[in-house]
Design an enzyme around this catalytic site. Structure first.
Site, short mmCIF file in Angstrom:
data_model
loop_
_atom_site.label_atom_id
_atom_site.label_comp_id
_atom_site.label_asym_id
_atom_site.label_seq_id
_atom_site.Cartn_x
_atom_site.Cartn_y
_atom_site.Cartn_z
N TYR A 1 100.35 133.57 56.64
CA TYR A 1 98.91 133.82 56.53
C TYR A 1 98.07 132.54 56.52
O TYR A 1 96.85 132.60 56.57
CB TYR A 1 98.60 134.60 55.25
N HIS B 1 91.43 135.23 57.07
CA HIS B 1 91.32 135.75 55.71
C HIS B 1 91.60 134.66 54.67
O HIS B 1 91.38 134.86 53.48
CB HIS B 1 92.31 136.91 55.53
N PHE C 1 97.79 138.59 46.63
CA PHE C 1 97.20 138.95 47.91
C PHE C 1 95.71 139.21 47.71
O PHE C 1 95.25 139.51 46.59
CB PHE C 1 97.91 140.15 48.53
N ASN D 1 93.73 141.59 48.28
CA ASN D 1 93.30 142.88 47.73
C ASN D 1 93.41 142.98 46.22
O ASN D 1 92.87 143.91 45.62
CB ASN D 1 94.10 144.02 48.37
N ASN E 1 87.67 143.47 50.52
CA ASN E 1 88.56 144.01 49.49
C ASN E 1 88.83 143.04 48.35
O ASN E 1 89.04 143.45 47.20
CB ASN E 1 89.87 144.49 50.11
#
Length: 195
Positions: A24, A29, A74, A76, A122
């Site tokens: 990631y 993000h 993460f 979220n 989120n």
């Protein structure tokens, strides 16, 4: 920095949100992480303090005590990291500055806000739930948006091209400059200068 300064409540806690893991690291993000990394590099520090929810470091910025932190959760579930930082450093919510990617802003634009809704992000929704309030300042860094009807999740988990990456890095530099204004003059004045 003397040991006593570690026991004092910092002037600002900056939380960059993103997803942990090499897969990631270069995705849109993780712009919140890019911000923290760039500021840490500028100040010549590493985020050595590792807890289950965050990696962090205490720095002096413009003679102010500032915590730089990146979530180890993460996106979220970023609220867990925000809660931990508020409890660990005993700061008011107004001194938790959250930095994150925003698909509702053009690539390379920044927006400072003193408070507000999640805007569909989120990670911010999780923080609002975790701290039971929308009243924390944030820096939104524009990453652009997918084509109409496009896959938003795939977009934010995608890697920007070189042109977009350059624009985002310039925006991060502007966002870092805004931190001094936030420390010296408050979020409202900083908003007028940088939005």
């Amino acid at each position: 920095m003397n040991k006593n300064s570690l026991s004092l409540s910092p002037d600002l806690v900056i939380l960059g949100i993103g997803n942990p893991g090499h897969q990631y690291a270069k995705t849109r993000h993780n712009v919140g992480f890019w911000f923290i990394d760039q500021l840490a590099e500028q100040e010549g520090v590493e985020l050595k303090r590792q807890k289950s929810l965050v990696r962090s470091s205490l720095i002096q910025l413009d003679n102010r005590s500032v915590v730089l932190a990146k979530t180890r959760t993460f996106v979220n579930v970023s609220g867990d990291a925000a809660e931990y930082l508020l409890n660990r450093y005993q700061v008011k919510l107004s001194r938790l500055l959250v930095v994150y990617d925003d698909i509702h802003l053009p690539v390379g634009r920044i927006r400072l806000r003193a408070q507000g809704s999640s805007g569909g992000h989120n990670g911010i929704r999780s923080i609002i739930t975790g701290v039971h309030s929308q009243e924390f300042p944030r820096i939104r860094i524009g990453v652009g948006s997918p084509e109409v009807g496009g896959d938003q999740i795939g977009y934010v988990l995608g890697i920007p091209d070189e042109q977009d990456k350059l624009a985002i890095n310039i925006a991060i530099s502007d966002a870092i400059s805004s931190v001094s204004a936030i420390l010296d003059e408050g979020i409202d004045v900083a908003m007028n200068k940088f939005n």
